[in-house]
Design an enzyme around this catalytic site. Structure first.
Site, PDB file in Angstrom:
ATOM      1  N   HIS A   4      -6.571  15.441  25.317  1.00 39.33           N
ATOM      2  CA  HIS A   4      -5.853  14.608  24.337  1.00 39.33           C
ATOM      3  C   HIS A   4      -4.377  15.007  24.255  1.00 39.33           C
ATOM      4  O   HIS A   4      -3.490  14.161  24.157  1.00 39.33           O
ATOM      5  CB  HIS A   4      -6.472  14.762  22.951  1.00 39.33           C
ATOM      6  N   GLN A  38     -19.510   2.349  18.902  1.00 39.82           N
ATOM      7  CA  GLN A  38     -19.626   2.665  20.327  1.00 39.82           C
ATOM      8  C   GLN A  38     -20.680   3.723  20.609  1.00 39.82           C
ATOM      9  O   GLN A  38     -20.877   4.117  21.755  1.00 39.82           O
ATOM     10  CB  GLN A  38     -18.270   3.061  20.909  1.00 39.82           C
ATOM     11  N   SER A  51     -14.893  16.591  24.073  1.00 38.46           N
ATOM     12  CA  SER A  51     -15.278  17.043  22.735  1.00 38.46           C
ATOM     13  C   SER A  51     -16.743  17.455  22.716  1.00 38.46           C
ATOM     14  O   SER A  51     -17.149  18.312  21.940  1.00 38.46           O
ATOM     15  CB  SER A  51     -15.039  15.931  21.719  1.00 38.46           C
TER      16      SER A  51
HETATM   17  P1  AMP Z   1     -12.179  10.623  22.930  1.00 34.81           P
HETATM   18  O1  AMP Z   1     -11.587  11.331  21.756  1.00 34.81           O
HETATM   19  O2  AMP Z   1     -13.240  11.392  23.635  1.00 34.81           O
HETATM   20  O3  AMP Z   1     -12.553   9.186  22.629  1.00 34.81           O
HETATM   21  O4  AMP Z   1     -11.010  10.536  23.982  1.00 34.81           O
HETATM   22  C1  AMP Z   1      -9.774   9.959  23.655  1.00 34.81           C
HETATM   23  C2  AMP Z   1      -9.001   9.751  24.913  1.00 34.81           C
HETATM   24  O5  AMP Z   1      -8.817  11.005  25.563  1.00 34.81           O
HETATM   25  C3  AMP Z   1      -9.733   8.828  25.898  1.00 34.81           C
HETATM   26  O6  AMP Z   1      -8.790   7.982  26.505  1.00 34.81           O
HETATM   27  C4  AMP Z   1     -10.303   9.806  26.881  1.00 34.81           C
HETATM   28  O7  AMP Z   1     -10.481   9.257  28.170  1.00 34.81           O
HETATM   29  C5  AMP Z   1      -9.233  10.882  26.898  1.00 34.81           C
HETATM   30  N1  AMP Z   1      -9.777  12.136  27.406  1.00 34.81           N
HETATM   31  C6  AMP Z   1     -10.926  12.733  27.021  1.00 34.81           C
HETATM   32  N2  AMP Z   1     -11.134  13.841  27.756  1.00 34.81           N
HETATM   33  C7  AMP Z   1     -10.106  13.936  28.622  1.00 34.81           C
HETATM   34  C8  AMP Z   1      -9.741  14.859  29.651  1.00 34.81           C
HETATM   35  N3  AMP Z   1     -10.506  15.917  29.938  1.00 34.81           N
HETATM   36  N4  AMP Z   1      -8.610  14.642  30.345  1.00 34.81           N
HETATM   37  C9  AMP Z   1      -7.833  13.560  30.062  1.00 34.81           C
HETATM   38  N5  AMP Z   1      -8.112  12.661  29.110  1.00 34.81           N
HETATM   39  C10 AMP Z   1      -9.226  12.838  28.404  1.00 34.81           C
END
Ligand code: AMP
Length: 283
Positions: A35, A59, A184
């Site tokens: 993030h 989701q 996460s």
């Molecule tokens: P989330 O909070 O899991 O919904 O993720 C929010 C954003 O962060 C989404 O666009 C994910 O694809 C991105 N994201 C999650 N993990 C990673 C990672 N390891 N590297 C890059 N982007 C990430």
């Protein structure tokens, strides 16, 4: 100074006179270096940076996954502040989906296979919330992680079809030193599951290596990934895929840009990862 807002009205009035361009980073919180990278990129490319924190119930396909999704807003706000974002929108559920809310954004073919097949309804929830965020923020750019490759494709399709002018920017996956993609959900891994989890990356690296060496059979590449994953007893494979990089249909012959991807469970924790197979310059 980062301002923290809760309502749609507060967000829209805060952004009415905000310097353009605006960069949006949607998240579900429990922020990690993945993030951080998205926020940093948004900061570098935009005059105003908006980060949203919203664990989107629509989701989630398993109630338990939603309930136990890790949350720590105070910690997240400190991370966002340190990255220099201007606005955080962290709404309650009924601010995103007020009483009487009755619309679903459903993307077609791209949302069908892989994550869409494994988690029916997941991408309806993603497309719906991201459409709301795109409309509320009106950003020039929005930043997403390549770790969720199908999500990036589904959101691009949604924005194009609905004439939303926010440009979707895909950012490289950030990993631990042993190759495990930051997520996460990694917090739920037991020590032995955590030790086993880099097998996802090893399977993808093996497939990429074979492909780079000239292997063009989709079946052979999928088998290579299955064989690597089978060396880790705790890894329960949900799917292994080598698909067309544009349509996401499975490939017999990898004669075009492709996406190798997989989903694996360790106990109750589900992890995904992917690798682009593309020989075009600049990829
Ligand atoms: P989330 O909070 O899991 O919904 O993720 C929010 C954003 O962060 C989404 O666009 C994910 O694809 C991105 N994201 C999650 N993990 C990673 C990672 N390891 N590297 C890059 N982007 C990430």
């Amino acid at each position: 100074m980062t301002v923290v807002l809760r309502t749609r009205a507060e967000l829209q009035s805060a952004l009415a006179d905000a310097p353009r361009p605006i960069g949006l980073v949607p998240t579900m919180g429990w922020l990690h270096d993945g993030h951080r990278t998205l926020i940093g990129r948004a900061r570098a490319e935009n005059a105003t940076v908006v980060v949203t924190i919203f664990v989107n119930p629509r989701q989630f396909t398993e109630a338990a996954d939603y309930t136990k999704y890790p949350r720590n807003e105070a910690r997240d706000l400190a991370v966002i502040e340190a990255e220099g974002a201007d606005v955080v929108w962290a709404p309650p559920v009924d601010e995103v989906y007020p009483a009487g809310f009755d619309t679903t954004v459903a993307v077609g073919a791209l949302a069908g296979p892989l994550e869409g097949a494994a988690r029916p309804g997941h991408f309806d929830g993603v497309a719906t919330v991201v459409a709301i965020l795109f409309n509320l923020v009106g950003a020039e750019r929005a930043y997403f992680g390549q770790k969720d490759a199908q999500q990036v494709m589904v959101i691009r399709q949604m924005a194009r079809d609905l004439a939303i002018h926010t440009r979707v920017v895909a950012c490289p996956t950030v990993r631990e030193a042993d190759g495990l993609a930051l997520s996460s959900r990694n917090v739920h891994l037991s020590p032995s599951e955590r030790a086993a989890a880099p097998i996802l990356r090893r399977a993808l690296v093996a497939a990429h290596g074979a492909w780079a060496g000239g292997e063009r059979s989709g079946d052979v590449l999928r088998t290579i990934m299955h064989e690597v994953l089978a060396t880790e007893r705790g890894a329960a494979v949900e799917y292994v895929s080598v698909a067309d990089g544009v349509s996401l249909t499975e490939l017999d012959i990898v004669d075009r840009p492709a996406l190798a991807s997989l989903a694996v469970r360790f106990g109750s924790t589900r992890l995904i990862d992917n690798e682009i197979l593309d020989a075009s310059p600049g990829t």
